[in-house]
Design a protein around this motif. Sequence first.
Motif, PDB file in Angstrom:
ATOM      1  N   GLY A 131       0.845  -1.194   0.000  1.00  0.00           N
ATOM      2  CA  GLY A 131       0.000   0.000   0.000  1.00  0.00           C
ATOM      3  C   GLY A 131       0.870   1.231   0.000  1.00  0.00           C
ATOM      4  O   GLY A 131       2.035   1.188  -0.366  1.00  0.00           O
ATOM      5  N   CYS A 132       0.262   2.341   0.447  1.00  0.00           N
ATOM      6  CA  CYS A 132       0.964   3.619   0.376  1.00  0.00           C
ATOM      7  C   CYS A 132       2.283   3.577   1.124  1.00  0.00           C
ATOM      8  O   CYS A 132       3.210   4.295   0.810  1.00  0.00           O
ATOM      9  CB  CYS A 132       0.139   4.721   1.011  1.00  0.00           C
ATOM     10  SG  CYS A 132      -1.524   4.789   0.453  1.00  0.00           S
ATOM     11  N   CYS A 142      -5.035   9.789  -1.506  1.00  0.00           N
ATOM     12  CA  CYS A 142      -4.722   8.749  -2.486  1.00  0.00           C
ATOM     13  C   CYS A 142      -4.796   9.340  -3.896  1.00  0.00           C
ATOM     14  O   CYS A 142      -5.791   9.959  -4.261  1.00  0.00           O
ATOM     15  CB  CYS A 142      -5.749   7.631  -2.334  1.00  0.00           C
ATOM     16  SG  CYS A 142      -5.702   6.448  -3.667  1.00  0.00           S
ATOM     17  N   PRO A 143      -3.759   9.170  -4.700  1.00  0.00           N
ATOM     18  CA  PRO A 143      -3.774   9.763  -6.035  1.00  0.00           C
ATOM     19  C   PRO A 143      -4.999   9.359  -6.862  1.00  0.00           C
ATOM     20  O   PRO A 143      -5.524  10.166  -7.627  1.00  0.00           O
ATOM     21  CB  PRO A 143      -2.494   9.226  -6.679  1.00  0.00           C
ATOM     22  CG  PRO A 143      -1.597   8.948  -5.535  1.00  0.00           C
ATOM     23  CD  PRO A 143      -2.474   8.514  -4.406  1.00  0.00           C
ATOM     24  N   CYS A 200      -8.635   1.090   0.826  1.00  0.00           N
ATOM     25  CA  CYS A 200      -8.410   2.173  -0.141  1.00  0.00           C
ATOM     26  C   CYS A 200      -9.757   2.683  -0.663  1.00  0.00           C
ATOM     27  O   CYS A 200      -9.993   3.889  -0.775  1.00  0.00           O
ATOM     28  CB  CYS A 200      -7.593   1.681  -1.334  1.00  0.00           C
ATOM     29  SG  CYS A 200      -6.081   0.826  -0.888  1.00  0.00           S
ATOM     30  N   LEU A 221      -6.647   0.118  -8.578  1.00  0.00           N
ATOM     31  CA  LEU A 221      -5.824   0.774  -7.554  1.00  0.00           C
ATOM     32  C   LEU A 221      -4.504   0.014  -7.399  1.00  0.00           C
ATOM     33  O   LEU A 221      -4.159  -0.801  -8.253  1.00  0.00           O
ATOM     34  CB  LEU A 221      -6.612   0.861  -6.245  1.00  0.00           C
ATOM     35  CG  LEU A 221      -7.973   1.588  -6.360  1.00  0.00           C
ATOM     36  CD1 LEU A 221      -8.673   1.609  -5.018  1.00  0.00           C
ATOM     37  CD2 LEU A 221      -7.801   3.004  -6.871  1.00  0.00           C
ATOM     38  N   CYS A 222      -3.799   0.245  -6.301  1.00  0.00           N
ATOM     39  CA  CYS A 222      -2.421  -0.276  -6.189  1.00  0.00           C
ATOM     40  C   CYS A 222      -2.306  -1.788  -6.329  1.00  0.00           C
ATOM     41  O   CYS A 222      -1.550  -2.289  -7.161  1.00  0.00           O
ATOM     42  CB  CYS A 222      -1.822   0.155  -4.851  1.00  0.00           C
ATOM     43  SG  CYS A 222      -1.257   1.868  -4.864  1.00  0.00           S
ATOM     44  N   GLY A 224      -0.659   4.357  -6.720  1.00  0.00           N
ATOM     45  CA  GLY A 224       0.092   5.426  -6.038  1.00  0.00           C
ATOM     46  C   GLY A 224       1.582   5.342  -6.334  1.00  0.00           C
ATOM     47  O   GLY A 224       2.293   6.337  -6.235  1.00  0.00           O
TER      48      GLY A 224
HETATM   49  S1  SF4 Z   1      -4.784   2.839  -3.855  1.00  0.00           S
HETATM   50 FE1  SF4 Z   1      -4.333   4.787  -2.863  1.00  0.00          FE
HETATM   51  S2  SF4 Z   1      -4.851   4.436  -0.686  1.00  0.00           S
HETATM   52 FE2  SF4 Z   1      -4.622   2.429  -1.671  1.00  0.00          FE
HETATM   53  S3  SF4 Z   1      -2.498   1.806  -1.332  1.00  0.00           S
HETATM   54 FE3  SF4 Z   1      -2.601   2.835  -3.334  1.00  0.00          FE
HETATM   55  S4  SF4 Z   1      -2.103   5.007  -2.922  1.00  0.00           S
HETATM   56 FE4  SF4 Z   1      -2.638   4.033  -0.959  1.00  0.00          FE
END
Ligand code: SF4
Length: 473
Positions: free
Chosen positions: A20-21, A64-65, A89, A146-147, A175
Amino acid sequence: MSTRTIPIKALAPQVDAPVGCHAPDSTMAEAAKQAGKSSQLEQYARDYPRGEGQGPHDQPQSMCPAFGSLRVGLRMRRTATILSGSACCVYGLTFTSHFYGARRSVGYVPFNSETLVTGKLFEDIRDAVIAQANPEHVDAVVVINLCVPTASGVPLQLLPKEINGVRIIGIDVPGFGVPTHAEAKDVLTAAMLDYARAEVRQGPVPSPKDQRREKPTLTLVGEMFPADPVSVAQLIAPMGLGVGAVLPTREWRELYVALDGSAVAAIHPFYTASLRSLSSVGKPIVGSAPVGIEGTQDWLLSVGDAMGISKALVDKARNAVLAPMRAMLDDQRIHGRITLSGYEGSELLVARLLIDCGADVRYVGSACPSTPWNAQDIEWLKSRGVHVQMRATLEQDLQAMHEHRPDLVIGTTPVVQRAKELSLPALYFTNLISARPLLGVPGMSSLVDVVRAAMANADRMDRMAGFFDGVST
Ligand code: SF4
């Protein structure tokens, strides 16, 4: 319907390091590359540069981007937006989108280790897209990886491009590849523009509801306050020009209007992929924006150049706006020292305007990168002794505040919080500065009002600091 299982490289169950982030950037990026996302990540690295000359920011320090892409999807009429990512997220992203007034459902395809490992997640996403693609209700369905799904290689590019006439757009917004939510707006805007460009190539497309425009138009790029395009229209009217679409658009057909403009104004300078898309169909791009006296003069000249307007008409436009701007400045000025930082990408423009209005701006930090379209603003600010830090970190923003002891701090949430602890008047950039007009005469007047009011609060800040002194220490 027959189903096919697509093997996906499962990231989550395999790594011991945090995911994650807060994971090391390289852990996730490496997994994504191994899972077949190398070329996408390389393109992001070119479009949203970090590293040399861009400051040290290399991981999100703000929201979060992916929020940027989500917001663009949610603001667009007749568009369904679906997230694929970890539940935590998605919780944060939906919370933030409703905090900012989305008033629209956010779709979510959950996963677990098993669906990720077996590739069932992709099948679930495809089913969700099919269920949403009802042409009576939507023009487009957007899916955002997402990530974790990006790092695991969930192949959104294999989704059908169209179902029942509904456009399907899948994008990866991790991210570890897209540093700010500002740049994530570009990811989806560019994907939509590319799709619309392909439609135009294939044949006639529906015309916008409102008109066939008679004047040559300027496409504006940047999510700006609703009054700003109106101000721009007034500025360029004496040159015989009108404002076309504003990107990101609010509906699909406006994408065709954007492509139809005679030139493009990169009001927000970080839409690198979108500007590349517009440039590829021969549109000249104008950087900076009509902020303050000098900024407005220079910008009108650049627009005139890009659109082949005669000097007489450019002068007419300049004369029409400069007199009211000068009158306003004679009437009201800002007195005091300011440090400014943010992650919206409009920080340099705000700093220019503040300086024009008399402020002593010492530092501008932006989480966004330097690009060809803000080069002029960076140079202008530096020539006036301002420390400009692109890809700024929170630590640099705080350091500037401590070093310059300003009369007003404009910044992100943690910077403002720290300023208040030091009893310095402070304004949130996102909620109080970027959510107001910035361009032309209305921009000048609006900014002066809010800044002067905040600076006048110094005594109140002292009283509050005294009242809370020692609490929670
Ligand atoms: S999706 Fe956004 S909140 Fe989730 S891990 Fe990636 S950057 Fe972080």
